[in-house]
Design a protein around this motif. Sequence first.
Motif, PDB file in Angstrom:
ATOM      1  N   LEU A   1     -12.832   6.093 -51.975  1.00 13.21           N
ATOM      2  CA  LEU A   1     -14.270   5.987 -52.250  1.00 13.21           C
ATOM      3  C   LEU A   1     -14.518   6.173 -53.740  1.00 13.21           C
ATOM      4  O   LEU A   1     -15.056   7.177 -54.181  1.00 13.21           O
ATOM      5  CB  LEU A   1     -15.031   7.046 -51.442  1.00 13.21           C
ATOM      6  N   GLY A   2     -14.067   5.231 -54.508  1.00 13.17           N
ATOM      7  CA  GLY A   2     -14.253   5.316 -55.954  1.00 13.17           C
ATOM      8  C   GLY A   2     -13.118   6.065 -56.607  1.00 13.17           C
ATOM      9  O   GLY A   2     -12.223   6.597 -55.952  1.00 13.17           O
ATOM     10  N   GLU A   3     -13.238   6.109 -57.929  1.00 15.97           N
ATOM     11  CA  GLU A   3     -12.160   6.662 -58.761  1.00 15.97           C
ATOM     12  C   GLU A   3     -11.983   8.169 -58.560  1.00 15.97           C
ATOM     13  O   GLU A   3     -10.883   8.691 -58.558  1.00 15.97           O
ATOM     14  CB  GLU A   3     -12.546   6.354 -60.206  1.00 15.97           C
ATOM     15  N   HIS A   4     -13.134   8.861 -58.402  1.00 10.94           N
ATOM     16  CA  HIS A   4     -13.058  10.319 -58.273  1.00 10.94           C
ATOM     17  C   HIS A   4     -13.177  10.718 -56.813  1.00 10.94           C
ATOM     18  O   HIS A   4     -14.271  10.835 -56.290  1.00 10.94           O
ATOM     19  CB  HIS A   4     -14.194  10.983 -59.036  1.00 10.94           C
TER      20      HIS A   4
ATOM     21  N   LEU B   1     -10.449   1.732 -45.661  1.00 16.39           N
ATOM     22  CA  LEU B   1     -11.799   1.439 -46.144  1.00 16.39           C
ATOM     23  C   LEU B   1     -11.784   1.712 -47.643  1.00 16.39           C
ATOM     24  O   LEU B   1     -11.667   2.859 -48.067  1.00 16.39           O
ATOM     25  CB  LEU B   1     -12.825   2.335 -45.447  1.00 16.39           C
ATOM     26  N   LEU B   2     -11.880   0.659 -48.406  1.00 19.85           N
ATOM     27  CA  LEU B   2     -11.703   0.791 -49.850  1.00 19.85           C
ATOM     28  C   LEU B   2     -12.957   0.329 -50.565  1.00 19.85           C
ATOM     29  O   LEU B   2     -13.336  -0.844 -50.486  1.00 19.85           O
ATOM     30  CB  LEU B   2     -10.497  -0.055 -50.311  1.00 19.85           C
ATOM     31  N   ASP B   3     -13.585   1.263 -51.254  1.00 20.47           N
ATOM     32  CA  ASP B   3     -14.818   0.941 -51.973  1.00 20.47           C
ATOM     33  C   ASP B   3     -14.461   0.746 -53.448  1.00 20.47           C
ATOM     34  O   ASP B   3     -14.168   1.711 -54.150  1.00 20.47           O
ATOM     35  CB  ASP B   3     -15.823   2.090 -51.791  1.00 20.47           C
ATOM     36  N   GLU B   4     -14.472  -0.482 -53.876  1.00 20.66           N
ATOM     37  CA  GLU B   4     -14.166  -0.846 -55.273  1.00 20.66           C
ATOM     38  C   GLU B   4     -12.831  -0.249 -55.743  1.00 20.66           C
ATOM     39  O   GLU B   4     -12.784   0.429 -56.781  1.00 20.66           O
ATOM     40  CB  GLU B   4     -15.278  -0.366 -56.210  1.00 20.66           C
ATOM     41  N   PRO B   5     -11.739  -0.499 -55.026  1.00 21.22           N
ATOM     42  CA  PRO B   5     -10.476   0.130 -55.434  1.00 21.22           C
ATOM     43  C   PRO B   5      -9.890  -0.457 -56.712  1.00 21.22           C
ATOM     44  O   PRO B   5      -9.024   0.160 -57.325  1.00 21.22           O
ATOM     45  CB  PRO B   5      -9.543  -0.142 -54.245  1.00 21.22           C
ATOM     46  N   THR B   6     -10.343  -1.653 -57.100  1.00 23.52           N
ATOM     47  CA  THR B   6      -9.754  -2.263 -58.300  1.00 23.52           C
ATOM     48  C   THR B   6     -10.746  -2.285 -59.467  1.00 23.52           C
ATOM     49  O   THR B   6     -10.486  -2.927 -60.480  1.00 23.52           O
ATOM     50  CB  THR B   6      -9.273  -3.700 -58.003  1.00 23.52           C
ATOM     51  N   ALA B   7     -11.862  -1.565 -59.301  1.00 25.80           N
ATOM     52  CA  ALA B   7     -12.889  -1.578 -60.362  1.00 25.80           C
ATOM     53  C   ALA B   7     -12.334  -0.989 -61.650  1.00 25.80           C
ATOM     54  O   ALA B   7     -11.692   0.058 -61.634  1.00 25.80           O
ATOM     55  CB  ALA B   7     -14.105  -0.779 -59.911  1.00 25.80           C
TER      56      ALA B   7
ATOM     57  N   LEU C   1     -12.606  -4.056 -47.662  1.00 27.38           N
ATOM     58  CA  LEU C   1     -12.452  -3.883 -49.106  1.00 27.38           C
ATOM     59  C   LEU C   1     -13.688  -4.380 -49.826  1.00 27.38           C
ATOM     60  O   LEU C   1     -14.023  -5.565 -49.735  1.00 27.38           O
ATOM     61  CB  LEU C   1     -11.217  -4.701 -49.512  1.00 27.38           C
ATOM     62  N   SER C   2     -14.388  -3.475 -50.499  1.00 26.19           N
ATOM     63  CA  SER C   2     -15.520  -3.946 -51.288  1.00 26.19           C
ATOM     64  C   SER C   2     -15.056  -4.108 -52.723  1.00 26.19           C
ATOM     65  O   SER C   2     -14.268  -3.301 -53.223  1.00 26.19           O
ATOM     66  CB  SER C   2     -16.685  -2.969 -51.211  1.00 26.19           C
ATOM     67  N   SER C   3     -15.504  -5.162 -53.365  1.00 27.89           N
ATOM     68  CA  SER C   3     -15.081  -5.392 -54.748  1.00 27.89           C
ATOM     69  C   SER C   3     -16.037  -6.350 -55.429  1.00 27.89           C
ATOM     70  O   SER C   3     -16.660  -7.201 -54.799  1.00 27.89           O
ATOM     71  CB  SER C   3     -13.662  -5.963 -54.778  1.00 27.89           C
ATOM     72  N   HIS C   4     -16.143  -6.174 -56.747  1.00 27.84           N
ATOM     73  CA  HIS C   4     -16.892  -7.141 -57.540  1.00 27.84           C
ATOM     74  C   HIS C   4     -15.955  -8.222 -58.066  1.00 27.84           C
ATOM     75  O   HIS C   4     -16.400  -9.217 -58.604  1.00 27.84           O
ATOM     76  CB  HIS C   4     -17.521  -6.451 -58.752  1.00 27.84           C
ATOM     77  N   ILE C   5     -14.656  -7.947 -57.958  1.00 23.87           N
ATOM     78  CA  ILE C   5     -13.695  -8.903 -58.523  1.00 23.87           C
ATOM     79  C   ILE C   5     -13.323  -9.883 -57.422  1.00 23.87           C
ATOM     80  O   ILE C   5     -12.428  -9.653 -56.620  1.00 23.87           O
ATOM     81  CB  ILE C   5     -12.485  -8.154 -59.100  1.00 23.87           C
ATOM     82  N   LEU C   6     -14.094 -10.960 -57.388  1.00 20.02           N
ATOM     83  CA  LEU C   6     -13.991 -11.853 -56.243  1.00 20.02           C
ATOM     84  C   LEU C   6     -12.676 -12.628 -56.220  1.00 20.02           C
ATOM     85  O   LEU C   6     -12.222 -13.043 -55.161  1.00 20.02           O
ATOM     86  CB  LEU C   6     -15.191 -12.800 -56.232  1.00 20.02           C
ATOM     87  N   SER C   7     -12.050 -12.757 -57.386  1.00 18.57           N
ATOM     88  CA  SER C   7     -10.750 -13.441 -57.395  1.00 18.57           C
ATOM     89  C   SER C   7      -9.735 -12.627 -56.588  1.00 18.57           C
ATOM     90  O   SER C   7      -8.870 -13.199 -55.905  1.00 18.57           O
ATOM     91  CB  SER C   7     -10.262 -13.644 -58.825  1.00 18.57           C
ATOM     92  N   ASP C   8      -9.833 -11.307 -56.655  1.00 19.26           N
ATOM     93  CA  ASP C   8      -8.937 -10.459 -55.854  1.00 19.26           C
ATOM     94  C   ASP C   8      -9.180 -10.702 -54.365  1.00 19.26           C
ATOM     95  O   ASP C   8      -8.241 -10.810 -53.567  1.00 19.26           O
ATOM     96  CB  ASP C   8      -9.201  -8.972 -56.138  1.00 19.26           C
TER      97      ASP C   8
END
Lengths: 282, 200
Positions: free
Chosen positions: A82-85, A152-158, A185-192
């Motif tokens: 759930l995010g970086e931290h 469940l990964l929330d922005e794991p590659t942000a 997997l939620s992400s803004h990096i749609l190429s991933d």
Amino acid sequence: MQDNVRIRALSKRFGDFLLDDVSFDVPAGSVVGFIGENGAGKSTTIKSILGLVNTDGGRIEVFGKDARLLTEEDKGDIGAVLGEHCLPQDLTLREVNAVMRRIFRGWQEGEFFSFVKRFALPENKKLRSFSGGMRQKAALSAALSHGARLLLLDEPTAGLDPVARDEILDVLYDFMQDECRSVLLSSHILSDLEKLCDHIVFIHGGKIVFAEEKDVLTERYALFRGSAEEVGAFGRGAVAAYMRGDFGMSALVYRDKVPAGTPLDRAGIEDIMLYFVRGERV
Amino acid sequence: MKGMLLKDILNIRGQIAYYAVIIAVFFAVAAVTGNLYFYAGISCFCGVAVPLSAVAYDEKDNWERFALAAGVTRGRLALSRYLLGLASFFPVWGLSFLLFVLPSFRTAENLLAVLTFGGMGLLVMSVVLPLVFKMGTEKARAVYIVVILAVMLCSAGLASFFGLAEGAVPVVAAVLLAAGIVSVPISFAVSCSVYRKKDF
């Protein structure tokens, strides 16, 4: 195919924001990409699945069981980032291992340290000295080390560089070798997401716009660039959304509803999302 | 639960050392001056200071989110805070009795004062912890400071009162100790309710 997650008519109000009638599935054996703008409701949905927010309505099932009734053992089958931290920043990875061993019944110490080694993470440095990418990798290592069937990964590659993102995607590929498993997997990096996902769920303003197989989406939609007259000639049923530009018009069209032989470009997930969010509807 | 407490201890090991030094100084000053109130007063705050530090770290790390996702229940999350508070308070408060090794401390008044501060320590913890969970550490710190001032005033008043009204002292000590003991389960129930309603 059994669904590892089934969400029906989920609703949750946060002040002015309303997560409204959200429904989609995460089938076993599939990676579901969860896309949408910031504040669209992705994190709230993921938190709802994990029981971190009290929902106002709807039903969430995880492994066929009401999410509110999941036991500690059931939750051990879910890995979450759930995010970086999300791990204690003042602990080293050795200390994180000592804590997790006492929290997860199915904690696999060997697995954890093999991920730590694979990601070249230092075992004896405090997490707060790690870079953002290293923290994400540490969190993913923990999520993958207690026998989870569902991630469940929330922005794991942000915020990660392409190499670090690729490493994480490789790990997720490996995870998905077992067909009982799933990833949301939620992400803004749609190429991933295009590389990895089987299904795409698009949420906008708290509502699901579509939840489809990725291949169905890319087969269904295409981009047409031309004049406003040409777009108009397709008819209302053929155009999902359009945008006006300095040199004419571009439209997201339904492939099967435009005349055969019309020159079309492939519509990627990013294009589809952009047209649904920023385009004008017919 | 073991994992939660281990994480807390590892997170706040620096603060624990810091508190240990402060406690040692206050203990030494009490022993040298023969003033038990000096040490017993400080013991009141350990039941809050230590969990407050732990919660502050957890807020920074989003730990509660992770713990709930890992299957820790909201009730156990609250319980871990109370266990940490009690595990910090009782040894520090218990050290007050060590002062009775010195003959000058062996008076009924001192014994009653220690028991009174025991009750007050539990009361402070019972009042402040639910507020910490409800408001977060930043806002709750202000409340905590008010409680510290109130306890200091009470301590000063208590010392004078113990000197003036000897007959009532055992009653006050018994009432405060009983109130402290009763307040802990009530406070825990309130905290569980706060956690149940909370979104993470």
